[in-house]
Design a protein around this motif. Structure first.
Motif, PDB file in Angstrom:
ATOM      1  N   ARG A   1     -15.756 -47.299  13.859  1.00 28.77           N
ATOM      2  CA  ARG A   1     -15.750 -48.526  13.067  1.00 28.77           C
ATOM      3  C   ARG A   1     -17.167 -49.075  12.929  1.00 28.77           C
ATOM      4  N   ALA A   2     -17.467 -49.548  11.714  1.00 31.23           N
ATOM      5  CA  ALA A   2     -18.752 -50.186  11.431  1.00 31.23           C
ATOM      6  C   ALA A   2     -18.464 -51.450  10.638  1.00 31.23           C
ATOM      7  N   ASP A   3     -18.979 -52.578  11.103  1.00 31.45           N
ATOM      8  CA  ASP A   3     -18.736 -53.864  10.444  1.00 31.45           C
ATOM      9  C   ASP A   3     -17.244 -54.156  10.328  1.00 31.45           C
ATOM     10  N   GLY A   4     -16.487 -53.746  11.347  1.00 31.44           N
ATOM     11  CA  GLY A   4     -15.059 -54.024  11.362  1.00 31.44           C
ATOM     12  C   GLY A   4     -14.218 -53.083  10.533  1.00 31.44           C
TER      13      GLY A   4
ATOM     14  N   LEU B   1     -23.900 -40.304  14.984  1.00 34.62           N
ATOM     15  CA  LEU B   1     -23.802 -38.885  15.309  1.00 34.62           C
ATOM     16  C   LEU B   1     -25.157 -38.181  15.312  1.00 34.62           C
ATOM     17  N   PRO B   2     -26.044 -38.401  14.329  1.00 34.29           N
ATOM     18  CA  PRO B   2     -27.346 -37.715  14.385  1.00 34.29           C
ATOM     19  C   PRO B   2     -28.132 -38.067  15.655  1.00 34.29           C
ATOM     20  N   ASP B   3     -28.074 -39.335  16.072  1.00 33.02           N
ATOM     21  CA  ASP B   3     -28.788 -39.746  17.282  1.00 33.02           C
ATOM     22  C   ASP B   3     -28.158 -39.117  18.526  1.00 33.02           C
ATOM     23  N   LEU B   4     -26.833 -39.034  18.533  1.00 33.91           N
ATOM     24  CA  LEU B   4     -26.128 -38.448  19.673  1.00 33.91           C
ATOM     25  C   LEU B   4     -26.500 -36.979  19.839  1.00 33.91           C
ATOM     26  N   LEU B   5     -26.498 -36.243  18.744  1.00 31.63           N
ATOM     27  CA  LEU B   5     -26.829 -34.820  18.819  1.00 31.63           C
ATOM     28  C   LEU B   5     -28.292 -34.615  19.217  1.00 31.63           C
ATOM     29  N   ALA B   6     -29.167 -35.505  18.740  1.00 32.49           N
ATOM     30  CA  ALA B   6     -30.588 -35.390  19.073  1.00 32.49           C
ATOM     31  C   ALA B   6     -30.840 -35.660  20.553  1.00 32.49           C
ATOM     32  N   ALA B   7     -29.936 -36.402  21.196  1.00 31.07           N
ATOM     33  CA  ALA B   7     -30.124 -36.746  22.612  1.00 31.07           C
ATOM     34  C   ALA B   7     -29.824 -35.573  23.544  1.00 31.07           C
TER      35      ALA B   7
ATOM     36  N   PRO C   1     -21.302 -40.239   9.243  1.00 26.28           N
ATOM     37  CA  PRO C   1     -21.766 -39.878  10.593  1.00 26.28           C
ATOM     38  C   PRO C   1     -22.850 -40.802  11.128  1.00 26.28           C
ATOM     39  N   ALA C   2     -23.682 -41.334  10.235  1.00 29.31           N
ATOM     40  CA  ALA C   2     -24.785 -42.196  10.674  1.00 29.31           C
ATOM     41  C   ALA C   2     -24.318 -43.588  11.068  1.00 29.31           C
ATOM     42  N   LYS C   3     -23.075 -43.948  10.723  1.00 30.32           N
ATOM     43  CA  LYS C   3     -22.570 -45.282  11.053  1.00 30.32           C
ATOM     44  C   LYS C   3     -21.609 -45.279  12.235  1.00 30.32           C
ATOM     45  N   LEU C   4     -21.390 -44.108  12.830  1.00 26.69           N
ATOM     46  CA  LEU C   4     -20.601 -44.074  14.050  1.00 26.69           C
ATOM     47  C   LEU C   4     -21.374 -44.771  15.164  1.00 26.69           C
ATOM     48  N   GLN C   5     -20.658 -45.159  16.221  1.00 21.87           N
ATOM     49  CA  GLN C   5     -21.305 -45.822  17.357  1.00 21.87           C
ATOM     50  C   GLN C   5     -21.067 -45.040  18.638  1.00 21.87           C
ATOM     51  N   PRO C   6     -22.078 -44.318  19.171  1.00 20.86           N
ATOM     52  CA  PRO C   6     -23.439 -44.206  18.626  1.00 20.86           C
ATOM     53  C   PRO C   6     -23.480 -43.286  17.406  1.00 20.86           C
TER      54      PRO C   6
ATOM     55  N   CYS D   1     -14.570 -36.570  16.250  1.00 14.71           N
ATOM     56  CA  CYS D   1     -14.904 -37.332  15.047  1.00 14.71           C
ATOM     57  C   CYS D   1     -13.644 -37.615  14.239  1.00 14.71           C
ATOM     58  N   ALA D   2     -13.795 -38.473  13.253  1.00 15.59           N
ATOM     59  CA  ALA D   2     -12.688 -38.732  12.329  1.00 15.59           C
ATOM     60  C   ALA D   2     -12.430 -37.494  11.486  1.00 15.59           C
ATOM     61  N   PRO D   3     -11.161 -37.160  11.214  1.00 20.51           N
ATOM     62  CA  PRO D   3     -10.862 -35.962  10.421  1.00 20.51           C
ATOM     63  C   PRO D   3     -11.312 -36.061   8.979  1.00 20.51           C
ATOM     64  N   GLY D   4     -11.618 -37.287   8.510  1.00 25.79           N
ATOM     65  CA  GLY D   4     -12.071 -37.447   7.134  1.00 25.79           C
ATOM     66  C   GLY D   4     -13.559 -37.220   6.949  1.00 25.79           C
ATOM     67  N   LEU D   5     -14.265 -36.865   8.024  1.00 29.41           N
ATOM     68  CA  LEU D   5     -15.699 -36.611   7.933  1.00 29.41           C
ATOM     69  C   LEU D   5     -15.977 -35.448   6.968  1.00 29.41           C
ATOM     70  N   ASP D   6     -17.045 -35.555   6.190  1.00 24.44           N
ATOM     71  CA  ASP D   6     -17.427 -34.493   5.259  1.00 24.44           C
ATOM     72  C   ASP D   6     -18.190 -33.421   6.042  1.00 24.44           C
ATOM     73  N   PHE D   7     -17.457 -32.395   6.514  1.00 22.21           N
ATOM     74  CA  PHE D   7     -18.062 -31.381   7.374  1.00 22.21           C
ATOM     75  C   PHE D   7     -19.064 -30.509   6.634  1.00 22.21           C
ATOM     76  N   ASP D   8     -18.838 -30.288   5.340  1.00 20.45           N
ATOM     77  CA  ASP D   8     -19.761 -29.451   4.580  1.00 20.45           C
ATOM     78  C   ASP D   8     -21.138 -30.111   4.480  1.00 20.45           C
ATOM     79  N   ARG D   9     -21.157 -31.423   4.283  1.00 18.57           N
ATOM     80  CA  ARG D   9     -22.430 -32.146   4.222  1.00 18.57           C
ATOM     81  C   ARG D   9     -23.107 -32.180   5.586  1.00 18.57           C
ATOM     82  N   LEU D  10     -22.289 -32.159   6.646  1.00 13.86           N
ATOM     83  CA  LEU D  10     -22.840 -32.207   7.999  1.00 13.86           C
ATOM     84  C   LEU D  10     -23.591 -30.923   8.348  1.00 13.86           C
ATOM     85  N   ASP D  11     -23.151 -29.805   7.770  1.00 18.75           N
ATOM     86  CA  ASP D  11     -23.784 -28.502   8.027  1.00 18.75           C
ATOM     87  C   ASP D  11     -23.824 -28.202   9.524  1.00 18.75           C
ATOM     88  N   TRP D  12     -22.669 -28.327  10.164  1.00 12.03           N
ATOM     89  CA  TRP D  12     -22.555 -28.122  11.604  1.00 12.03           C
ATOM     90  C   TRP D  12     -22.705 -26.640  11.941  1.00 12.03           C
TER      91      TRP D  12
END
Length: 392
Positions: A169-172, A185-191, A178-183, A201-212
């Protein structure tokens, strides 16, 4: 948001006096109609502890549908909403069996409870003092669990598999960014560079854009898609980038991956239409599921499948009639078939099922399912009876 628990609340609720008070409050109805009356009654006996007691009893009653053996647990409303269902957490734990694991967003301990059953050492950390205190209560007696206050974005363990569940959730509002998750996701992976990591993660995440670079596993439970889990390359089969895990509390679970065949024929519609489980659809494994069960697609761009048999334990729709999608035609055919209760399923066509049902006004006695989809560019309707064959 629910009641804001303090560490003092948790300390009281976990004490013998708190346990006795919770047992007393649990005898009340605590329904919407009785809430104010019940709360006032608890206030007369327990003063400023009343809100914490009532909220805990309310949350325990809700938790029973999601978590096993959690009848005496402590929760916050947000923590219970985000807690992984036991059967889903158990599946993830099974993949990590034998490893030391650090859950860096452990909250009230739902994941830790399952990990501790199969892992030799489990660390749980969080920044929320109340949730950590709740986790300590919920996991009391498990000697292989260590709890600590720590920021998920700061690595404080070595030699462990990292498990994380960023808040969605972001702003309720629920977010799929991915960048609005808490924490984030990019920051979490970088850590945790180079570490084995599993991120829920949420199942609605755009996995193709994530390039996991590892595996994306989409998980459903009893027909509802619950989550996607990102597995780093070190925790995944190198031949697998997508996995669908379909979990059933009845025991008819299965898994499917993109390493399996996906060659299917192009044929006219068969006797049955099958709507694959949402985990299969979101993981992009519709063709793989079809190939495994001798099915084919109604249209290569639509997730509905068809065939002459139905996979064991799967709900299928036996085709009674194929119709042009015109309301006048549909209304006449429904009347001819004495259609009453009508389920309407739609893919690939801009149709509001509730509005269409009101327009068609079925007034008969026989239940039917109307499957509306697109074959090529042509909107097509299939009048069906819904059947769930016995498991084999």
């Amino acid at each position: 948001m629910g009641y804001g628990f303090s560490r003092a609340d948790v300390s009281f609720l976990g004490s013998p006096a708190g346990a006795a008070a919770l047992t007393e409050v649990d005898r009340l109805e605590l329904t919407q109609a009785t809430h104010l009356r019940d709360l006032e009654r608890v206030r007369r006996t327990h003063g400023d502890r009343a809100a914490a007691l009532v909220e805990t009893v309310r949350l325990r009653r809700k938790a029973g549908a999601k978590l096993a053996d959690a009848g005496n647990w402590l929760f916050t409303d947000d923590a219970l909403q985000q807690a992984t269902p036991t059967l889903v957490a158990r599946r993830r734990a099974a993949r990590l069996a034998g490893r030391a694991v650090h859950d860096v967003t452990c909250s009230i301990g739902a994941e830790l409870a399952e990990l501790s059953q199969v892992c030799p050492a489990v660390i749980g950390s969080d920044l929320d003092d109340a949730r950590l205190s709740m986790a300590a209560h919920n996991l009391a007696g498990r000697r292989n669990v260590l709890l600590a206050k720590a920021d998920a974005l700061v690595s404080v363990s070595t030699g462990t598999v990292v498990v994380a569940d960023p808040a969605r959730r972001a702003d309720g509002k629920r977010t799929h960014d991915p960048a609005k998750l808490q924490p984030p996701l990019p920051d979490l992976l970088a850590a945790y560079p180079g570490r084995d990591i599993a991120v829920k993660c949420a199942p609605g995440l755009d996995f193709d854009r994530l390039d996991w670079p590892g595996e994306v596993e989409v998980v459903s439970l009893d027909g509802a898609v619950r989550e996607a889990c990102l597995w780093s390359a070190g925790l995944a089969d190198p031949a697998v980038t997508r996995r669908a895990s379909v979990i059933s509390s009845a025991g008819t679970s299965f898994t499917l991956t993109d390493a399996e065949p996906d060659e299917i024929p192009e044929r006219a519609p068969g006797d049955w239409i099958i709507d694959p489980d949402g985990a299969v659809v979101r993981a992009g494994l519709v063709r793989h599921y079809a190939a495994k069960h001798g099915l084919w697609q109604l249209d290569p761009r639509i997730a509905y499948l068809t065939g002459d048999t139905v996979p064991p334990g799967t709900r299928g729709f036996r085709v009674v009639d194929r119709l042009d999608y015109r309301e006048k035609t549909l209304r006449a055919e429904l009347r001819r078939h004495d259609c009453g209760p009508l389920e309407i399923l739609v893919r690939g066509v801009d149709v509001d099922p509730d509005k269409l049902r009101r327009t068609l006004k079925p007034q008969g006695t026989q239940p039917f399912t109307l499957v509306i989809t697109r074959i090529g560019r042509t909107p097509t309707a299939f009048l069906c009876t819904a059947v769930r064959p016995p498991s084999s």
